[in-house]
Design a protein around this motif. Sequence first.
Motif, short mmCIF file in Angstrom:
data_model
loop_
_atom_site.label_atom_id
_atom_site.label_comp_id
_atom_site.label_asym_id
_atom_site.label_seq_id
_atom_site.Cartn_x
_atom_site.Cartn_y
_atom_site.Cartn_z
N GLY A 1 0.61 -1.57 -0.13
CA GLY A 1 0.08 0.01 0.22
C GLY A 1 0.70 1.62 0.06
O GLY A 1 0.50 2.04 -0.51
N VAL A 2 1.84 1.04 0.59
CA VAL A 2 2.94 2.37 0.85
C VAL A 2 3.24 2.84 -0.34
O VAL A 2 3.29 3.77 -1.17
N GLU B 1 2.02 1.30 -3.30
CA GLU B 1 1.38 1.74 -4.05
C GLU B 1 0.77 3.39 -4.27
O GLU B 1 0.57 3.68 -5.37
N ASP B 2 0.67 3.96 -2.66
CA ASP B 2 0.67 5.41 -2.37
C ASP B 2 1.94 6.60 -3.09
O ASP B 2 1.21 7.19 -3.73
N ASP C 1 1.04 5.84 -7.07
CA ASP C 1 0.34 6.88 -7.06
C ASP C 1 -0.21 7.47 -7.16
O ASP C 1 -1.45 8.17 -6.13
N PRO C 2 0.06 9.32 -6.70
CA PRO C 2 -0.04 9.86 -5.08
C PRO C 2 -1.97 10.99 -5.40
O PRO C 2 -2.12 10.72 -4.53
N GLY D 1 -3.75 8.80 -6.01
CA GLY D 1 -5.21 8.55 -5.71
C GLY D 1 -6.04 7.40 -6.94
O GLY D 1 -6.83 7.12 -6.98
N HIS E 1 -6.25 1.97 -3.83
CA HIS E 1 -6.26 0.77 -2.38
C HIS E 1 -6.04 1.47 -1.18
O HIS E 1 -6.09 2.67 -1.10
N GLN E 2 -5.59 0.96 -0.01
CA GLN E 2 -5.96 1.02 1.03
C GLN E 2 -4.48 1.26 1.59
O GLN E 2 -4.54 -0.24 1.41
N CYS E 3 -3.92 2.15 2.52
CA CYS E 3 -2.95 2.12 3.46
C CYS E 3 -3.08 2.06 4.38
O CYS E 3 -3.34 2.79 5.04
#
Length: 152
Positions: free
Chosen positions: A118-119, A121-122, A125-126, A128, A132-134
């Motif tokens: 998740g980190v 992916e964030d 993909d800033p 959003g 996904h959830q972190c």
Amino acid sequence: MAEVTASLSIGQVAERTGLSVHALRFYEHEGLFVNPVRRGPGGRRVYGEDDVDWLTVCIILRASGMPLPALRRYADLVRQGVGNEEERLTLLREHQAYVTTQIGKLTECLDLIRFKVGVYEDILDPDGVGEHQCHAPVAPAGEERSSMASAG
């Protein structure tokens, strides 16, 4: 009427169980079969469906982390027949406790991996766009969440 047992070659058993021919010979040498491996007229190993069924049990127990001495003990107990069910139950309960502990440890590992996925992916993909959830994982006993979450 007598029950007919299929005669399977070592290669056929290897194919059906996923064990190598070498592993099958090793299992025999280690006394892991419940019944002695039969030999055909030419001296070649001959297996039956009961051997394949027993090997399936062995494969699952080994995959779950049962050590060879414990598996050998279990095979010895089964080979002895009726009368030692309490000892078999104790052996399997001990292994069940081990597997349950391992599942807990692996769940903790998976929580951390999911968090790290998740980190990243964030980071990648800033805006959003992806859903996904972190969420920070639950820290194992004795560890602080911040050190676990921030490392690497």
